[in-house]
Motif scaffolding. Structure first.
Motif, PDB file in Angstrom:
ATOM      1  N   MET A  14      -2.055   0.503   0.368  1.00 22.62           N
ATOM      2  CA  MET A  14      -1.639   0.743   1.754  1.00 22.62           C
ATOM      3  C   MET A  14      -1.021   2.131   1.891  1.00 22.62           C
ATOM      4  O   MET A  14      -1.329   2.884   2.818  1.00 22.62           O
ATOM      5  CB  MET A  14      -0.632  -0.322   2.192  1.00 22.62           C
ATOM      6  CG  MET A  14      -1.218  -1.694   2.434  1.00 22.62           C
ATOM      7  SD  MET A  14      -2.048  -1.836   4.036  1.00 22.62           S
ATOM      8  CE  MET A  14      -0.625  -1.850   5.136  1.00 22.62           C
ATOM      9  N   HIS A  19      -6.970   1.522   3.188  1.00 28.12           N
ATOM     10  CA  HIS A  19      -7.441   0.546   4.180  1.00 28.12           C
ATOM     11  C   HIS A  19      -7.939   1.171   5.482  1.00 28.12           C
ATOM     12  O   HIS A  19      -8.576   0.497   6.291  1.00 28.12           O
ATOM     13  CB  HIS A  19      -6.311  -0.426   4.515  1.00 28.12           C
ATOM     14  CG  HIS A  19      -5.106   0.238   5.116  1.00 28.12           C
ATOM     15  ND1 HIS A  19      -4.379   1.216   4.439  1.00 28.12           N
ATOM     16  CD2 HIS A  19      -4.505   0.104   6.330  1.00 28.12           C
ATOM     17  CE1 HIS A  19      -3.382   1.621   5.199  1.00 28.12           C
ATOM     18  NE2 HIS A  19      -3.440   0.967   6.349  1.00 28.12           N
ATOM     19  N   THR A  45     -10.038  -1.842   6.581  1.00 23.96           N
ATOM     20  CA  THR A  45     -10.725  -2.443   5.438  1.00 23.96           C
ATOM     21  C   THR A  45      -9.885  -3.577   4.845  1.00 23.96           C
ATOM     22  O   THR A  45      -8.659  -3.492   4.768  1.00 23.96           O
ATOM     23  CB  THR A  45     -10.986  -1.374   4.357  1.00 23.96           C
ATOM     24  OG1 THR A  45     -11.818  -0.347   4.922  1.00 23.96           O
ATOM     25  CG2 THR A  45     -11.679  -1.955   3.150  1.00 23.96           C
ATOM     26  N   ASN A  46     -10.553  -4.627   4.411  1.00 23.08           N
ATOM     27  CA  ASN A  46      -9.907  -5.768   3.767  1.00 23.08           C
ATOM     28  C   ASN A  46      -9.529  -5.379   2.334  1.00 23.08           C
ATOM     29  O   ASN A  46     -10.385  -5.322   1.443  1.00 23.08           O
ATOM     30  CB  ASN A  46     -10.865  -6.963   3.765  1.00 23.08           C
ATOM     31  CG  ASN A  46     -10.223  -8.220   3.219  1.00 23.08           C
ATOM     32  OD1 ASN A  46      -9.348  -8.167   2.368  1.00 23.08           O
ATOM     33  ND2 ASN A  46     -10.675  -9.362   3.699  1.00 23.08           N
ATOM     34  N   LEU A  47      -8.242  -5.116   2.106  1.00 23.09           N
ATOM     35  CA  LEU A  47      -7.803  -4.620   0.801  1.00 23.09           C
ATOM     36  C   LEU A  47      -7.902  -5.660  -0.305  1.00 23.09           C
ATOM     37  O   LEU A  47      -7.985  -5.309  -1.481  1.00 23.09           O
ATOM     38  CB  LEU A  47      -6.372  -4.087   0.897  1.00 23.09           C
ATOM     39  CG  LEU A  47      -6.207  -2.759   1.651  1.00 23.09           C
ATOM     40  CD1 LEU A  47      -4.762  -2.294   1.593  1.00 23.09           C
ATOM     41  CD2 LEU A  47      -7.122  -1.683   1.069  1.00 23.09           C
ATOM     42  N   THR A  50     -11.231  -5.041  -1.494  1.00 18.19           N
ATOM     43  CA  THR A  50     -11.225  -3.754  -2.198  1.00 18.19           C
ATOM     44  C   THR A  50     -10.694  -3.932  -3.615  1.00 18.19           C
ATOM     45  O   THR A  50     -11.277  -3.433  -4.579  1.00 18.19           O
ATOM     46  CB  THR A  50     -10.359  -2.717  -1.452  1.00 18.19           C
ATOM     47  OG1 THR A  50     -10.872  -2.524  -0.142  1.00 18.19           O
ATOM     48  CG2 THR A  50     -10.344  -1.383  -2.191  1.00 18.19           C
TER      49      THR A  50
END
Length: 236
Positions: A14, A19, A45-47, A50
């Motif tokens: 973050m 993201h 974005t879906n961390l 990731t």
């Protein structure tokens, strides 16, 4: 393949802006599974995903490095240039961070000829032979050497096609992506919300426009490569 723990922290991602995606109107619908939200006109974005894909990529490069495989890191956008060079040098990988020359891999025989020329000119420079040339000839050769260093300096020790290519910006490096697809070379690629995840073997959903994000992803990958190389040396 045994899974290892790579200490991929969501809070650190973050802070690095991993993201943050592109504006909604620029998105690629194929990225939908990797997007978690919309915020201020941008996709997020879906961390969690990731972290999962980054962990898989770290496992892959660790085991490849532990078997002596060779890597090429590609990233020529302005935000990636320094991080790509630093990461590659740290992990003893080949790299391209200035400009991808079309056919660099698919026309390997031509690239190899250029590399031989580059090595010969560097050898002549070290022995001082270039300084003994007429002024005009020396200027031409030095200009050649400068261009070869700029575009091939990161692959000067590459003696064949790489086993795995790590790509920072799919949109910017589309030609490199297509060459890898043509040759069947496995690719790991940062894919922002405007990218096509189906074009690469192992996508890592991440911001490919921010220095901190690029640095974070590359640091994890090269740490895994370095561990793998240490394992390879130990077990030889």
């Amino acid at each position: 393949m045994t899974r290892r723990y790579w200490n991929i922290n969501l809070e650190e991602m973050m802070k690095a802006g991993v993201h943050l995606g592109h504006r909604i109107k620029k998105w690629n619908p194929r990225m939908a599974p990797y997007i978690s939200a919309k915020r201020k006109g941008r996709h997020i974005t879906n961390l969690t995903r990731t972290a999962r894909f980054l962990s898989e990529a770290c496992n892959l490069v660790f085991y490849a490095a532990s078997r002596g495989k060779q890597f090429l890191i590609v990233g020529t956008n302005k935000k990636a240039v320094d991080s790509v060079a630093a990461a590659a040098i740290r992990a003893r990988c080949h790299y391209v961070n200035k400009k991808w020359l079309g056919g660099m891999l698919t026309n390997w025989s031509t690239t190899e000829t250029r590399l031989h020329k580059f090595r010969d000119l560097r050898a002549e420079q070290k022995t001082g032979r270039l300084n003994r040339l007429p002024k005009r000839d020396a200027a031409i050769v030095k200009r050649q050497l400068y261009h070869l260093q700029t575009y091939l300096g990161g692959i000067k020790y590459m003696t064949g096609l790489p086993d795995i290519v790590i790509i920072v910006d799919q949109q910017e490096e589309y030609t490199a992506v297509r060459e890898c697809l043509t040759l069947g070379i496995p690719t790991i690629c940062l894919i922002d919300t405007n990218c096509d995840p189906d074009l690469v073997d192992l996508p890592i959903p991440a911001n490919d426009d921010a220095r901190a994000s690029i640095r974070f992803i590359l640091n994890k990958l090269v740490s895994a490569i370095c561990e793998g190389r240490s394992s390879y040396i130990t077990n030889r």
